[in-house]
Design an enzyme around this catalytic site. Structure first.
Site, mmCIF file in Angstrom:
data_model
loop_
_atom_site.group_PDB
_atom_site.id
_atom_site.type_symbol
_atom_site.label_atom_id
_atom_site.label_comp_id
_atom_site.label_asym_id
_atom_site.label_seq_id
_atom_site.Cartn_x
_atom_site.Cartn_y
_atom_site.Cartn_z
ATOM 1 N N GLN A 123 0.796 -1.408 -0.152
ATOM 2 C CA GLN A 123 0.072 0.047 -0.030
ATOM 3 C C GLN A 123 0.909 1.242 -0.025
ATOM 4 O O GLN A 123 0.202 2.235 -0.109
ATOM 5 C CB GLN A 123 -0.936 0.082 1.169
ATOM 6 C CG GLN A 123 -0.357 0.162 2.541
ATOM 7 C CD GLN A 123 -1.043 -0.022 3.596
ATOM 8 O OE1 GLN A 123 -1.434 -1.263 3.893
ATOM 9 N NE2 GLN A 123 -1.656 1.143 4.351
ATOM 10 N N CYS A 154 -5.063 0.180 3.779
ATOM 11 C CA CYS A 154 -5.002 -1.362 4.332
ATOM 12 C C CYS A 154 -6.069 -2.036 4.056
ATOM 13 O O CYS A 154 -6.248 -3.092 3.716
ATOM 14 C CB CYS A 154 -4.332 -1.245 5.692
ATOM 15 S SG CYS A 154 -5.463 -0.508 6.919
ATOM 16 N N HIS A 157 -5.555 -1.024 11.711
ATOM 17 C CA HIS A 157 -4.993 -1.722 10.548
ATOM 18 C C HIS A 157 -5.836 -2.820 10.288
ATOM 19 O O HIS A 157 -6.231 -3.490 11.223
ATOM 20 C CB HIS A 157 -3.512 -1.944 10.822
ATOM 21 C CG HIS A 157 -2.525 -2.524 9.270
ATOM 22 N ND1 HIS A 157 -2.731 -1.512 8.389
ATOM 23 C CD2 HIS A 157 -1.873 -3.520 9.206
ATOM 24 C CE1 HIS A 157 -2.044 -2.113 7.303
ATOM 25 N NE2 HIS A 157 -1.506 -3.323 8.024
ATOM 26 N N ASN A 190 0.184 -9.265 5.196
ATOM 27 C CA ASN A 190 -0.002 -7.882 5.273
ATOM 28 C C ASN A 190 0.242 -7.375 3.934
ATOM 29 O O ASN A 190 0.249 -7.976 2.871
ATOM 30 C CB ASN A 190 1.211 -7.502 6.173
ATOM 31 C CG ASN A 190 1.046 -6.040 6.713
ATOM 32 O OD1 ASN A 190 0.002 -5.488 6.533
ATOM 33 N ND2 ASN A 190 1.897 -5.832 7.696
#
Length: 524
Positions: A109, A115, A445, A466
């Site tokens: 990102q 996110c 997040h 992630n």
């Protein structure tokens, strides 16, 4: 609020329901009278006395350990000095249960707060990769990002019009003005976007410089919206609704221009595109469709064919991502209750944010591999739901407070990772509810769960996809200890097939409405 003969109808916003929260248990602070050396302190005083600081310094530096800590911690990052080797040894990427097909490539990102868009599209792409036999695939995060910005601008302006009677200096208006088009979002906001705009492969609308580094356009759009808010409030109730609408349209046109010039000309939901590719067997394929058709044609794929039919859990091809909903763990509030956050959203006329508040501990949960049979009514917890989804090869969107007890280079989230007591002579003793109440923690997040390690029927660690690039963690994947899950995970998005009818019935409740500044209103 409401409508009249001279004004167009405005949305009715929920107000905060008054409800009783359990009182905090009395708790002594870390420094109690019994362990205080009163000889080191002067007489109590409301002001800070330099005499006290001098004595504290002498006491602190009289111990060799603290002199060593001073040399180390004043010249290096505390997270590097205070890492526990024992935590690093057991935090390895070996899991008893793991999704066989994790999406590729690893996403990034960059310098943006997108996110939630990366986590959701990373979930969506896995079944698409399976369906079309792809070796790797990304959906366009920038496409959703563009339309989210424009929708948020419109959402904000509508709220400003709706709150004209509120004091400009009051808490509500000041909070609305803080970040009207921030990058963050929530699951229900993703649903609003894909239902209205669809999905498109990344190749047709790739990231631009400003989507990868969004700070400047965020500032510019925010400045324009704050200016517009003052203008709308100055026009006030004396202005005809048509005039307010004309001014709002002018502002939105200008913001649309900023977005086009910064992010690129976006595809429209009904624009036709032709997607050509070779599958993993080398077979050439070509599909002509639109973003909305692409989403609708793959609804069953993205939702894994699980749904609720006539109130019973079972297979189906209906509802798409809109069927999924958020389980949250908010120990401040009663479990098995529906929560919402007032004035939190992105699309006017779209769905609001809703959470089913549940416990976090693992409960026995027997679900067939494909979730085609109703589960037994019981209290469903976040962990048991996440485990069941992983065992059924479903990646899991989740929200957490990523900055706490985490190390980015290795990609480890573990409450036992750092020894702050050794380095700073303190302990941190707040529980999850207390951290929420004091602003110490919130959802910051969104990521994806793709694996879990179970020992003697209990999870010990989790594998996390992630969106910070392949250089972070283990080739882009992080490791989360189960203790960290307990303390800093707040949300798991579930398919209806993985919870009981009892939990589904919570969705029918009148929700407890939290104020927009509540920690559960933070945007990942």
């Amino acid at each position: 609020m409401g409508s009249s003969s001279s004004k167009s109808a405005r949305p009715t916003w929920p107000t905060v329901e008054k409800f009783r929260r359990p009182a905090l248990e009395p708790k002594m602070s870390d420094l109690t009278l019994s362990d205080t050396d009163s000889s080191e302190d002067p007489e109590p005083s409301r002001s800070l006395r330099l005499e006290a600081a001098t004595k504290w310094e002498a006491k602190l530096l009289s111990e060799p350990k603290n002199r060593l800590a001073l040399a180390a911690l004043s010249t290096h990052a505390s997270t590097a000095i205070l890492q526990k080797p024992s935590a690093l040894l057991h935090d390895t990427h070996v899991f008893s249960d793991q999704i066989e097909l994790e999406g590729t490539p690893v996403t990034n990102q960059r310098s943006s707060g997108r996110c939630w868009l990366f986590a959701s599209t990373n979930v969506f792409r896995v079944p698409i990769i399976k369906k079309y036999k792809l070796t790797g695939f990304e959906l366009s995060q920038n496409y959703l990002f563009f339309w989210d910005k424009l929708e948020k601008a419109n959402f904000f302006l509508e709220q400003i019009i709706d709150t004209q009677e509120e004091d400009l200096d009051g808490r509500l208006i000041q909070y609305l003005l803080q970040s009207p088009v921030g990058d963050g979002g929530q699951w229900d906001m993703v649903v609003n976007l894909v239902e209205k705009y669809g999905l498109i492969p990344q190749a047709f609308y790739p990231d631009s410089f400003n989507s990868k580094s969004s700070g400047r356009i965020n500032w510019l759009i925010t400045a324009k919206l704050r200016e517009a808010a003052l203008t709308l409030r100055s026009l006030g109730s004396s202005c005809k609704s048509g005039e307010l609408g004309k001014y709002k349209a002018k502002v939105l046109r200008e913001i649309f221009g900023i977005l086009v010039l910064s992010l690129g000309v976006p595809p429209k939901p009904d624009d036709t595109f032709t997607w050509s590719f070779h599958d993993k067997d080398g077979k050439f394929r070509s599909i002509t469709t639109t973003p909305l058709e692409f989403y609708r044609e793959n609804t069953g794929t993205i939702s894994y064919g699980a749904g609720v039919i006539d109130g019973v859990l079972g297979g189906g091809d209906r509802g798409g991502v809109a069927e999924r909903f958020s389980l949250v763990n908010d120990p401040r509030n009663e479990y098995n209750r529906l929560l919402t956050v007032e004035r939190l959203g992105n699309v006017v006329g779209g769905g609001g944010v809703k959470y089913v508040n549940v416990s976090i501990d693992v409960k026995p949960l027997q679900i067939p591999p494909h979730g085609t049979v109703p589960v037994t009514p019981q209290e469903v917890a976040m962990k048991s739901t996440a485990i069941a989804m992983i065992k059924a090869q479903r990646p899991v969107f989740f929200g957490c407070d990523v900055g706490k007890f985490a190390e980015g280079a290795r990609g480890i989230m573990d409450t036992d990772l750092f020894d702050y007591e050794l380095g700073y002579n303190i302990t941190l003793c707040m529980n999850k509810a207390e951290r929420l109440r004091t602003g110490e923690s919130s959802m910051t997040h969104a990521m994806v769960l793709s694996g879990v390690n179970i020992v003697d029927g209990k999870p010990t660690k989790w594998r996390v996809e992630n969106s910070w690039g392949a250089e972070s963690g283990e080739k882009g994947y992080w490791l989360m200890s189960d203790a960290w899950f307990d303390e800093y995970c707040y949300q798991v998005v579930t398919d209806p097939a993985f919870v009981s009818n009892e939990v589904l019935n919570v969705l029918k409740q009148d929700p407890i409405s939290l104020p927009i500044w509540d920690p559960m209103g933070s945007l990942a």
